[in-house]
Design a protein around this motif. Structure first.
Motif, PDB file in Angstrom:
ATOM      1  N   ARG A 121       1.834  61.932 -67.678  1.00 15.21           N
ATOM      2  CA  ARG A 121       3.267  62.215 -67.784  1.00 15.21           C
ATOM      3  C   ARG A 121       3.971  60.955 -68.283  1.00 15.21           C
ATOM      4  O   ARG A 121       3.907  59.911 -67.653  1.00 15.21           O
ATOM      5  N   PRO A 123       7.036  58.240 -69.480  1.00 16.08           N
ATOM      6  CA  PRO A 123       8.285  57.843 -68.833  1.00 16.08           C
ATOM      7  C   PRO A 123       9.514  58.494 -69.462  1.00 16.08           C
ATOM      8  O   PRO A 123      10.584  58.506 -68.842  1.00 16.08           O
ATOM      9  N   VAL A 126      10.318  64.047 -67.281  1.00 22.40           N
ATOM     10  CA  VAL A 126       9.587  64.596 -66.129  1.00 22.40           C
ATOM     11  C   VAL A 126       9.191  66.046 -66.376  1.00 22.40           C
ATOM     12  O   VAL A 126       8.528  66.662 -65.550  1.00 22.40           O
ATOM     13  N   LYS A 265       3.600  67.085 -61.667  1.00 23.63           N
ATOM     14  CA  LYS A 265       3.905  65.761 -61.128  1.00 23.63           C
ATOM     15  C   LYS A 265       2.600  65.052 -60.790  1.00 23.63           C
ATOM     16  O   LYS A 265       1.544  65.689 -60.652  1.00 23.63           O
ATOM     17  N   ASP A 286       1.207  59.431 -63.781  1.00 27.58           N
ATOM     18  CA  ASP A 286       2.255  58.816 -64.601  1.00 27.58           C
ATOM     19  C   ASP A 286       1.620  57.811 -65.549  1.00 27.58           C
ATOM     20  O   ASP A 286       0.605  57.187 -65.236  1.00 27.58           O
TER      21      ASP A 286
END
Length: 290
Positions: A121, A123, A126, A265, A286
């Motif tokens: 994912r 930056p 989201v 997420k 992330d």
């Protein structure tokens, strides 16, 4: 019927290819220096040949000693079909009937990771979403391929999680390229299953799960545009070549369609599964921790 599974993988610091078995993988790339990657194997029409060679050989790398890469390294083209299931068309709530022509877009190989590797994912957003799909790999190239002959041009099948950054597909009026091509935002794999005949794809169940919960479920027999039609239509405007990947569309149930939307997420696990092909599994991280 158990079909052979051919994968591109990394072991001991090198990218290789081989036959996947329950206890590991038989390396076949070392046996065939004339075919450096599975792309050249596909071009030679030799997927079944090398699968037979590996069937009686000992495993070279046991499970845990290798990691999966995307099955076809550096394909010339990855072409994706947009709306291709009836319920997916209804999600748009625009009152329009199923489209008469397929919506298409391009993805780059760098936007995908292999089975078991984390999806990233970025930056910038989201709104990372999942889309489980069946992928077909072209074996015999061609231009203006007739629908009646289209399946003769398929070499193998695989699976795809066509990960999408939803807000980035709306940055412009006429394209979705940005939201479909963030580095490592989707996955392809785990392997290639050599294509035999139409019964292999005619009406197979396709399911996507997030953290064990079924989010997408449909059958390929319900696709608006058949595998035959997709190959014929695409080959009208571009020459298909061995190793090209066509990602054939996702059913209803992506995270964007929930109210409120449910985005992927870090820590989530996405699984895409289809009869006779296998299960593609990836976690989400992330970019900062990838």
């Amino acid at each position: 019927m158990t079909r052979p599974k051919l994968a591109t993988f990394r072991a001991d610091g090198r990218v290789r290819y081989g036959l996947v078995r329950n206890d590991g993988v038989v390396e076949l790339s070392a046996r065939h220096p004339e075919w450096p990657t599975l792309r050249e194997v596909i071009e030679a029409g030799a997927l079944n040949l090398i699968a037979e060679e590996g069937a009686g050989a000992a495993v070279d790398f046991p499970n845990g000693a290798f990691t999966y890469e995307i099955p076809v390294p550096a394909p010339e083209k990855i072409i994706c079909v947009g709306v291709n299931y009836p319920d997916r068309n209804e999600e748009y709530k625009d009152g329009q009937a199923a489209p008469a022509k397929a919506s298409l877009f391009i993805r780059f190989p760098r936007s995908f990771v292999g089975h078991g590797q984390p999806i990233v994912r970025p930056p910038e957003s989201v709104q990372l979403d999942y889309e489980g799909e069946v992928a077909i790999v072209i074996g015999k190239g061609g231009r203006r391929i007739a629908e009646a002959d289209a399946l003769d041009h398929i070499a193998a099948l695989s699976l795809c999680n066509e990960g999408t950054l939803r807000d980035w597909v709306r940055h412009a009026k006429f394209n979705v390229t940005q939201g479909k091509n963030f580095d490592r935002s989707g996955s392809i794999g785990p392997w290639l299953v050599p294509f035999q005949d139409e019964s292999q794809i005619a009406d197979i169940a396709l399911t996507t799960r997030v953290n064990g919960e079924v989010r997408q479920q449909d059958r390929t027999g319900r696709m608006i545009f058949s595998f035959r039609h997709i190959i014929s239509y695409i080959s009208t405007f571009t020459t298909l070549v061995p190793g090209d990947v066509i990602v054939t569309g996702t059913p209803t149930g992506a995270g964007a369609r929930f109210d409120p939307p449910i985005w992927l997420k870090p820590g989530d696990v996405v699984e895409v599964e289809a009869d006779g092909i296998g299960l593609l599994r990836n976690t989400v991280v992330d970019e900062a921790t990838a």
